[in-house]
Design an enzyme around this catalytic site. Structure first.
Site, PDB file in Angstrom:
ATOM      1  N   LYS A 158       0.839  -1.197   0.000  1.00  0.00           N
ATOM      2  CA  LYS A 158       0.000   0.000   0.000  1.00  0.00           C
ATOM      3  C   LYS A 158       0.877   1.251   0.000  1.00  0.00           C
ATOM      4  O   LYS A 158       2.098   1.169   0.176  1.00  0.00           O
ATOM      5  CB  LYS A 158      -0.927  -0.004   1.222  1.00  0.00           C
ATOM      6  N   TYR A 165      16.226  30.922   6.045  1.00  0.00           N
ATOM      7  CA  TYR A 165      15.020  31.643   6.464  1.00  0.00           C
ATOM      8  C   TYR A 165      15.056  31.911   7.963  1.00  0.00           C
ATOM      9  O   TYR A 165      15.412  31.048   8.766  1.00  0.00           O
ATOM     10  CB  TYR A 165      13.774  30.839   6.114  1.00  0.00           C
TER      11      TYR A 165
END
Length: 357
Positions: free
Chosen positions: A35, A254
């Site tokens: 999955k 940042y």
């Protein structure tokens, strides 16, 4: 030129890990759980590598469609079960078995008059997510047996909540609950996820459902896949695209979250959270540059990250930077991000190039 960020999938590692699962329970059949696009490794690629498995487990019918379109004939089990009556026709068309975990599914089956569908009946033995209560499980089993559109070979199953914690009493409690409420005549069962395969031999039964362990991912907190004899199936890497000389007292990235303690070289690498690398890692989380650890500094941005090159002044633009793989377990990065390894491999985005080796 293509972006340098690459996820290399190690086919031999996948096969090694399947063999490790088989060795742990040689008399059981193995369902390879594929999955989430093969836990982020690529559904068809993983299925081909694990073609020796006895079945594949998927979470969506679309995954079953992809497997059949790729030519795989193994048993496929829809682990979350069907959601509506229209799904039954698809199950038949694709020859896919389904988990049944809720009364609404029983009513859809009761109103259906098609050819027999293979069913895996789920008991909620203590996880309290999906499954029938233990006290109603035997009655549900008998009802399914009476339906002409349900195949005779019903598999009884449950799912463990804490099998990755060897000292946790919940797993033996769930085992006792399951055994106490198993219907008479039910001879084929499936309990073990990856952690239970390796740590709880009493839970092996006739079918194993192996997921993370097949990809070399840890099945216990505080350990890596290698601690269980598993090999990592993915190496995530990129390259340095710039080297900057930054003065003492200057800030990097940042919000200027990293303050340079001295004049130092900074490497800029072509990877960020837009590729699936976690933004919220702890300062100093390592990466491997030319096989040696360097700390990540500053904030991980969408496309780029920065690393401290003081320990590798010889580093050059184009040098490979490994974010996880051999020598740097993905579990270590997951711990630094406050998550688990499964989430990291499942989060790789579409712009990352995949290669096989």
């Amino acid at each position: 030129m293509a972006r340098a960020t690459t996820a290399r999938i190690h086919i031999d590692a996948l096969r090694h890990n399947l063999a490790r699962i088989r060795a742990a329970a040689p008399h059981a059949k193995v369902m390879a759980v594929v999955k989430a696009d093969g836990y982020g490794h690529g559904l068809e690629r993983v299925a081909q590598a694990l073609a020796g498995a006895d079945a594949f487990g998927v979470a969506a019918l679309s995954d079953a469609q992809r497997l059949r379109a790729a030519g795989f004939s193994q048993t496929i089990v829809l682990l979350s079960g069907f959601d509506e009556a229209a799904d039954l026709a698809q199950l038949r068309q694709l020859s896919v078995a389904t988990v049944v975990h809720h009364p609404f599914q029983l009513e859809l089956l009761a109103a259906d008059h098609g050819s027999p569908i293979s069913v895996w009946l789920k008991m909620d033995s203590g996880m309290h997510r999906l499954g029938f209560p233990p006290e109603s499980f035997a009655g549900t089993y008998r009802r399914l047996q009476s339906m002409p559109n349900v195949a005779a070979d019903i598999v009884c199953m449950s799912h463990f909540a804490s099998s990755d914690e060897p000292e946790n009493p919940q797993t033996p409690d769930q085992l006792r609950c399951f055994d106490a409420h198993l219907p008479e005549g039910a001879s084929v069962c499936s309990l073990s996820n990856s952690a239970a395969v390796l740590a709880w031999p009493a839970a092996h039964r006739q079918w194993l459902r192996a997921g993370g362990a097949l990809y070399g991912l840890s099945v216990a907190s505080g350990k890596t896949g290698a601690d269980f004899g598993l090999k990592p199936a993915m190496t995530l890497s990129t390259r340095l695209i710039s080297i900057q000389q930054v003065c003492a007292g200057e800030r990097v990235g940042y919000a200027g979250s990293y303050l340079c303690p001295e004049d130092m070289p900074i490497g800029v690498a072509a990877i960020g959270y837009g590729d699936g690398y976690p933004r919220n890692i702890r300062p100093g989380t390592p990466a491997l540059l030319n096989g040696r650890r360097v700390p990540i500094i500053g904030r991980v941005s969408m496309d780029l990250m920065t690393v401290d090159l003081r320990s590798q002044p010889q580093a050059a633009v184009g040098d490979e930077l490994t974010l996880w793989g051999e020598g740097l377990p993905v579990e270590e990065i997951a711990e630094a991000a406050g998550t688990i390894s499964y989430e990291l491999t499942c989060s790789i985005t579409r712009r990352v190039r995949f290669q096989e080796d």
